[in-house]
Write a protein that holds these residues in place. Sequence first.
Motif, PDB file in Angstrom:
ATOM      1  N   PRO A 197       0.263 -33.791  70.710  1.00 11.83           N
ATOM      2  CA  PRO A 197       0.501 -35.160  70.233  1.00 11.83           C
ATOM      3  C   PRO A 197       1.429 -35.260  69.025  1.00 11.83           C
ATOM      4  CG  PRO A 197      -1.713 -34.401  69.645  1.00 11.83           C
ATOM      5  CD  PRO A 197      -1.138 -33.369  70.545  1.00 11.83           C
ATOM      6  N   PHE A 198       1.562 -34.185  68.269  1.00  5.10           N
ATOM      7  CA  PHE A 198       2.366 -34.289  67.041  1.00  5.10           C
ATOM      8  C   PHE A 198       3.747 -33.663  67.175  1.00  5.10           C
ATOM      9  CE2 PHE A 198      -2.132 -33.568  65.632  1.00  5.10           C
ATOM     10  CZ  PHE A 198      -2.424 -34.919  65.507  1.00  5.10           C
ATOM     11  N   PHE A 199       4.041 -33.179  68.380  1.00  5.96           N
ATOM     12  CA  PHE A 199       5.259 -32.396  68.530  1.00  5.96           C
ATOM     13  C   PHE A 199       6.513 -33.264  68.440  1.00  5.96           C
ATOM     14  CE2 PHE A 199       8.419 -29.759  70.631  1.00  5.96           C
ATOM     15  CZ  PHE A 199       8.175 -28.560  69.990  1.00  5.96           C
ATOM     16  N   TYR A 200       7.447 -32.894  67.572  1.00  6.24           N
ATOM     17  CA  TYR A 200       8.665 -33.701  67.505  1.00  6.24           C
ATOM     18  C   TYR A 200       9.976 -32.954  67.250  1.00  6.24           C
ATOM     19  CZ  TYR A 200       8.429 -33.484  62.410  1.00  6.24           C
ATOM     20  OH  TYR A 200       8.399 -33.044  61.132  1.00  6.24           O
ATOM     21  N   GLU A 201       9.937 -31.635  67.058  1.00  6.43           N
ATOM     22  CA  GLU A 201      11.206 -30.921  66.896  1.00  6.43           C
ATOM     23  C   GLU A 201      11.234 -29.668  67.754  1.00  6.43           C
ATOM     24  OE1 GLU A 201      12.583 -31.823  62.302  1.00  6.43           O
ATOM     25  OE2 GLU A 201      12.926 -29.845  63.154  1.00  6.43           O
ATOM     26  N   LEU A 202      12.235 -29.571  68.608  1.00  8.35           N
ATOM     27  CA  LEU A 202      12.374 -28.400  69.465  1.00  8.35           C
ATOM     28  C   LEU A 202      13.775 -27.832  69.294  1.00  8.35           C
ATOM     29  CD1 LEU A 202      11.148 -26.567  71.632  1.00  8.35           C
ATOM     30  CD2 LEU A 202      12.012 -28.156  73.360  1.00  8.35           C
ATOM     31  N   ASP A 203      13.836 -26.637  68.783  1.00  9.08           N
ATOM     32  CA  ASP A 203      15.125 -25.968  68.586  1.00  9.08           C
ATOM     33  C   ASP A 203      15.117 -24.644  69.335  1.00  9.08           C
ATOM     34  OD1 ASP A 203      17.366 -24.619  67.794  1.00  9.08           O
ATOM     35  OD2 ASP A 203      16.968 -24.736  65.643  1.00  9.08           O
ATOM     36  N   LEU A 204      15.857 -24.597  70.437  1.00  9.85           N
ATOM     37  CA  LEU A 204      15.960 -23.377  71.234  1.00  9.85           C
ATOM     38  C   LEU A 204      17.382 -22.837  71.185  1.00  9.85           C
ATOM     39  CD1 LEU A 204      13.889 -24.533  74.363  1.00  9.85           C
ATOM     40  CD2 LEU A 204      13.091 -23.241  72.382  1.00  9.85           C
ATOM     41  N   SER A 205      18.120 -23.202  70.139  1.00  6.38           N
ATOM     42  CA  SER A 205      19.544 -22.886  70.101  1.00  6.38           C
ATOM     43  C   SER A 205      19.824 -21.393  69.931  1.00  6.38           C
ATOM     44  CB  SER A 205      20.206 -23.668  68.964  1.00  6.38           C
ATOM     45  OG  SER A 205      19.607 -23.390  67.727  1.00  6.38           O
ATOM     46  N   ASN A 206      20.967 -20.990  70.511  1.00 11.68           N
ATOM     47  CA  ASN A 206      21.428 -19.600  70.425  1.00 11.68           C
ATOM     48  C   ASN A 206      20.372 -18.617  70.931  1.00 11.68           C
ATOM     49  OD1 ASN A 206      23.429 -17.729  69.937  1.00 11.68           O
ATOM     50  ND2 ASN A 206      22.877 -17.426  67.792  1.00 11.68           N
ATOM     51  N   ASN A 207      19.937 -18.841  72.165  1.00 13.11           N
ATOM     52  CA  ASN A 207      19.025 -17.941  72.838  1.00 13.11           C
ATOM     53  C   ASN A 207      19.624 -17.512  74.170  1.00 13.11           C
ATOM     54  OD1 ASN A 207      16.100 -17.489  71.632  1.00 13.11           O
ATOM     55  ND2 ASN A 207      16.820 -19.468  70.901  1.00 13.11           N
ATOM     56  N   ASN A 208      18.789 -17.156  75.087  1.00 18.58           N
ATOM     57  CA  ASN A 208      19.230 -16.594  76.366  1.00 18.58           C
ATOM     58  C   ASN A 208      18.718 -17.459  77.517  1.00 18.58           C
ATOM     59  OD1 ASN A 208      20.239 -14.637  78.187  1.00 18.58           O
ATOM     60  ND2 ASN A 208      18.335 -13.444  78.124  1.00 18.58           N
ATOM     61  N   PHE A 209      18.576 -18.760  77.267  1.00 23.07           N
ATOM     62  CA  PHE A 209      18.082 -19.653  78.322  1.00 23.07           C
ATOM     63  C   PHE A 209      19.193 -19.942  79.324  1.00 23.07           C
ATOM     64  CE2 PHE A 209      15.177 -20.535  74.820  1.00 23.07           C
ATOM     65  CZ  PHE A 209      13.950 -20.446  75.473  1.00 23.07           C
ATOM     66  N   SER A 210      18.800 -20.037  80.588  1.00 23.09           N
ATOM     67  CA  SER A 210      19.787 -20.304  81.627  1.00 23.09           C
ATOM     68  C   SER A 210      19.168 -21.193  82.693  1.00 23.09           C
ATOM     69  CB  SER A 210      20.276 -18.987  82.230  1.00 23.09           C
ATOM     70  OG  SER A 210      19.178 -18.241  82.708  1.00 23.09           O
ATOM     71  N   GLY A 211      19.949 -21.465  83.719  1.00 24.16           N
ATOM     72  CA  GLY A 211      19.447 -22.316  84.790  1.00 24.16           C
ATOM     73  C   GLY A 211      19.723 -23.781  84.500  1.00 24.16           C
ATOM     74  N   PRO A 212      19.106 -24.659  85.288  1.00 24.87           N
ATOM     75  CA  PRO A 212      19.361 -26.094  85.106  1.00 24.87           C
ATOM     76  C   PRO A 212      18.737 -26.626  83.820  1.00 24.87           C
ATOM     77  CG  PRO A 212      17.687 -25.746  86.796  1.00 24.87           C
ATOM     78  CD  PRO A 212      18.192 -24.386  86.407  1.00 24.87           C
ATOM     79  N   PHE A 213      19.119 -27.829  83.459  1.00 24.57           N
ATOM     80  CA  PHE A 213      18.571 -28.476  82.271  1.00 24.57           C
ATOM     81  C   PHE A 213      17.045 -28.374  82.290  1.00 24.57           C
ATOM     82  CE2 PHE A 213      17.085 -31.702  79.465  1.00 24.57           C
ATOM     83  CZ  PHE A 213      18.042 -31.754  78.467  1.00 24.57           C
ATOM     84  N   PRO A 214      16.416 -28.007  81.180  1.00 26.31           N
ATOM     85  CA  PRO A 214      14.961 -27.837  81.181  1.00 26.31           C
ATOM     86  C   PRO A 214      14.221 -29.177  81.266  1.00 26.31           C
ATOM     87  CG  PRO A 214      15.847 -27.511  78.971  1.00 26.31           C
ATOM     88  CD  PRO A 214      17.025 -27.699  79.872  1.00 26.31           C
ATOM     89  N   ASP A 215      13.776 -29.467  82.455  1.00 26.21           N
ATOM     90  CA  ASP A 215      13.139 -30.768  82.708  1.00 26.21           C
ATOM     91  C   ASP A 215      11.919 -31.018  81.833  1.00 26.21           C
ATOM     92  OD1 ASP A 215      14.848 -31.797  84.600  1.00 26.21           O
ATOM     93  OD2 ASP A 215      13.884 -30.700  86.238  1.00 26.21           O
ATOM     94  N   ALA A 216      11.307 -29.950  81.345  1.00 28.01           N
ATOM     95  CA  ALA A 216      10.082 -30.117  80.557  1.00 28.01           C
ATOM     96  C   ALA A 216      10.315 -30.963  79.310  1.00 28.01           C
ATOM     97  CB  ALA A 216       9.531 -28.748  80.164  1.00 28.01           C
ATOM     98  N   VAL A 217      11.542 -31.029  78.824  1.00 31.92           N
ATOM     99  CA  VAL A 217      11.751 -31.792  77.592  1.00 31.92           C
ATOM    100  C   VAL A 217      11.897 -33.295  77.862  1.00 31.92           C
ATOM    101  CG1 VAL A 217      12.870 -29.819  76.497  1.00 31.92           C
ATOM    102  CG2 VAL A 217      14.282 -31.636  77.463  1.00 31.92           C
ATOM    103  N   VAL A 218      12.216 -33.630  79.097  1.00 31.09           N
ATOM    104  CA  VAL A 218      12.510 -35.035  79.385  1.00 31.09           C
ATOM    105  C   VAL A 218      11.339 -35.980  79.089  1.00 31.09           C
ATOM    106  CG1 VAL A 218      13.216 -36.659  81.185  1.00 31.09           C
ATOM    107  CG2 VAL A 218      14.340 -34.446  81.012  1.00 31.09           C
ATOM    108  N   PRO A 219      10.108 -35.581  79.426  1.00 36.39           N
ATOM    109  CA  PRO A 219       8.998 -36.519  79.140  1.00 36.39           C
ATOM    110  C   PRO A 219       8.480 -36.488  77.700  1.00 36.39           C
ATOM    111  CG  PRO A 219       8.320 -34.785  80.705  1.00 36.39           C
ATOM    112  CD  PRO A 219       9.634 -34.405  80.158  1.00 36.39           C
ATOM    113  N   LEU A 220       9.119 -35.754  76.811  1.00 36.88           N
ATOM    114  CA  LEU A 220       8.588 -35.643  75.449  1.00 36.88           C
ATOM    115  C   LEU A 220       8.903 -36.902  74.637  1.00 36.88           C
ATOM    116  CD1 LEU A 220       9.381 -31.894  74.669  1.00 36.88           C
ATOM    117  CD2 LEU A 220       7.213 -32.909  75.395  1.00 36.88           C
ATOM    118  N   GLY A 221       7.994 -37.850  74.738  1.00 35.17           N
ATOM    119  CA  GLY A 221       8.228 -39.158  74.134  1.00 35.17           C
ATOM    120  C   GLY A 221       8.373 -39.147  72.626  1.00 35.17           C
ATOM    121  N   GLY A 222       7.729 -38.205  71.969  1.00 30.19           N
ATOM    122  CA  GLY A 222       7.749 -38.217  70.507  1.00 30.19           C
ATOM    123  C   GLY A 222       8.863 -37.387  69.902  1.00 30.19           C
ATOM    124  N   LEU A 223       9.692 -36.812  70.743  1.00 30.50           N
ATOM    125  CA  LEU A 223      10.707 -35.892  70.243  1.00 30.50           C
ATOM    126  C   LEU A 223      11.734 -36.603  69.360  1.00 30.50           C
ATOM    127  CD1 LEU A 223      10.805 -32.894  70.893  1.00 30.50           C
ATOM    128  CD2 LEU A 223      12.506 -33.380  72.646  1.00 30.50           C
TER     129      LEU A 223
END
Length: 465
Positions: free
Chosen positions: A195-221
């Motif tokens: 419920p309190f989550f509001y900052e996600l920084d995954l920059s400069n990593n090794n993520f690949s594939g399509p846009f991470p859909d998991a972030v789309v519903p994060l209303g409080g971001l």
Amino acid sequence: MAGAAVPVPVSRHAAVVVVLVLAAAHGALCGSSHVELAAGVVARGGNAPSLRAPRANVTGADGAPAPAPSGSLAGCGCGPRPAPWQFLNQKLEALWPVIQAFKKTITCDPLGVTATWEGPDLCSSYFNGTKYKGFYCDFPPSANTTLTVASIDFNGFGLCAPSLAGFVDQFPDLALFHANSNNFSGDVPDLTHLPFFYELDLSNNNFSGPFPDAVVPLGGLLFLDLRFNRYAGAVPPPVFALTVEALFLNNNGFDGRIPDSFGSTGAKYLVVANNQFTGPIPRSIYNTSATLSEVLFLNNRLSGCLPYEIGLVEGLAVFDAGGNEIAGPIPLSFGCLRDVEELNLAGNQLYGQVPDVVCLLAKTGKLRNLSLSDNFFHSVGHHCMELVRSRVLDVRRNCILGFPDQRPPLECAAFYADPSKHCPFIPHIPCDLPGYHHPPAKAALPAAAAHGHGHSQPQGQGGGN
Ligand SMILES: *[C@@H]1O[C@H](CO)[C@@H](O)[C@H](O)[C@H]1NC(C)=O
Ligand SMILES: *[C@@H]1O[C@H](CO)[C@@H](O)[C@H](O)[C@H]1NC(C)=O
Ligand SMILES: *[C@@H]1O[C@H](CO)[C@@H](O)[C@H](O)[C@H]1NC(C)=O
Ligand SMILES: *[C@@H]1O[C@H](CO)[C@@H](O)[C@H](O)[C@H]1NC(C)=O
Ligand SMILES: *[C@@H]1O[C@H](CO)[C@@H](O)[C@H](O)[C@H]1NC(C)=O
Ligand SMILES: *[C@@H]1O[C@H](CO)[C@@H](O)[C@H](O)[C@H]1NC(C)=O
Ligand SMILES: *[C@@H]1O[C@H](CO)[C@@H](O)[C@H](O)[C@H]1NC(C)=O
């Protein structure tokens, strides 16, 4: 993070330091509500200019020396499970196995941080200790007497792990996860139950594939940073409807058109630079006028005409669409960008006259860098001359007769003869410019008079595509 100093930011942003007053979504965590936000986001490895630093500096580089870097993990060394009474509270007791399980999946740890992840003192940093590097505790709003892990900051740790699932999503009171400059990959876990989550920084990593859909519903971001990964494919339209104040998607492999939902963004800082986006800058950009301050489109494959609607985004301080294939004259609406400091349109297919009203912004507004090199402009407005002299305006490699360092005349002639490059000229100026009189309509594009010159296009607000 002491120690993780922001590397030299890209110079053009060095001075655009913005103090952001954050309406604290997570009041109890607030060390300070004023944080400097410098938009040096196109520099690799730069720390996220996040909305708020975690409780930094209470551990790590400024405290006791870090344990000797181990280079690689010699076994897990997880140690025995502490007895329940050794934990400060049950929340922390429940988090111990989560951290230990994640520790077992880590395949590289060049700074040896995971060696500190042992014992019962998960909130060591809160008491200025040196255990559990990267974990920061505070009192969550829902249980304001129970100290627990509220933010995780692994910036610059260089950790490798195949997945964050089963880790980040297991901290019920987490507000921030910062992982700039690690080697994480895999899917972004579902965080919607935090419920309190509001900052996600995954920059400069090794993520690949399509846009991470998991972030789309994060209303409080409020802050989403995916830059410098290997994500590819289209960006789903709802991403631009997130409530984020900062959205950094640069330096990935995203492609396709920038969706028309672009105009829904409430972001103040939006960077899609260094991807493979195609198609035009969405005209729905007019709808961002209440919020958008810095937008970077540079180095994509954007095309189409430069939309008139950009001139309606009154609060723009930085507009950068350099290094694309955008055509057309600069709409006179750009003369309304009174707050713009940096305007970069270099390396496109722009032509006509550099509008006097735009150059006037150096005098009446805040403009201090107008980059128009490597286009096809054939002339400059009266007030532009002094900007060339003072090096505010760069018009090298254009088609301006009598100016130094211009394109060969034949190249210019060929360009102006090609009707496929032509866009309508929109003389309408949607704001009052003191002392400015609309020019006679001849100025823009003599050579292309047959193609759309003088069209009077959507007067006023223009549609959103
Ligand atoms: C961290 O602490 C050091 C001294 O211990 C101080 O010089 C530095 O400014 C601090 N950094 C931050 C980000 O507070
Ligand atoms: C930790 O350090 C900070 C700043 O140096 C100080 O204000 C605070 O009281 C210390 N906390 C503890 C529990 O020692
Ligand atoms: C903690 O919560 C209680 C009740 O929810 C409230 O009365 C109190 O003011 C809160 N304390 C702090 C420090 O927020
Ligand atoms: C990730 O791993 C690769 C290959 O080992 C390495 O070259 C790169 O520097 C690492 N990236 C970071 C941010 O540590
Ligand atoms: C980066 O991710 C790929 C899978 O996408 C994986 O095979 C590789 O080992 C990862 N590199 C590092 C350094 O973790
Ligand atoms: C304008 O923005 C609002 C949210 O701020 C959104 O609901 C609306 O759909 C947007 N309209 C267009 C045309 O982008
Ligand atoms: C102006 O902006 C351009 C493009 O962003 C940049 O390359 C150049 O260095 C800047 N010039 C100055 C003087 O800051």
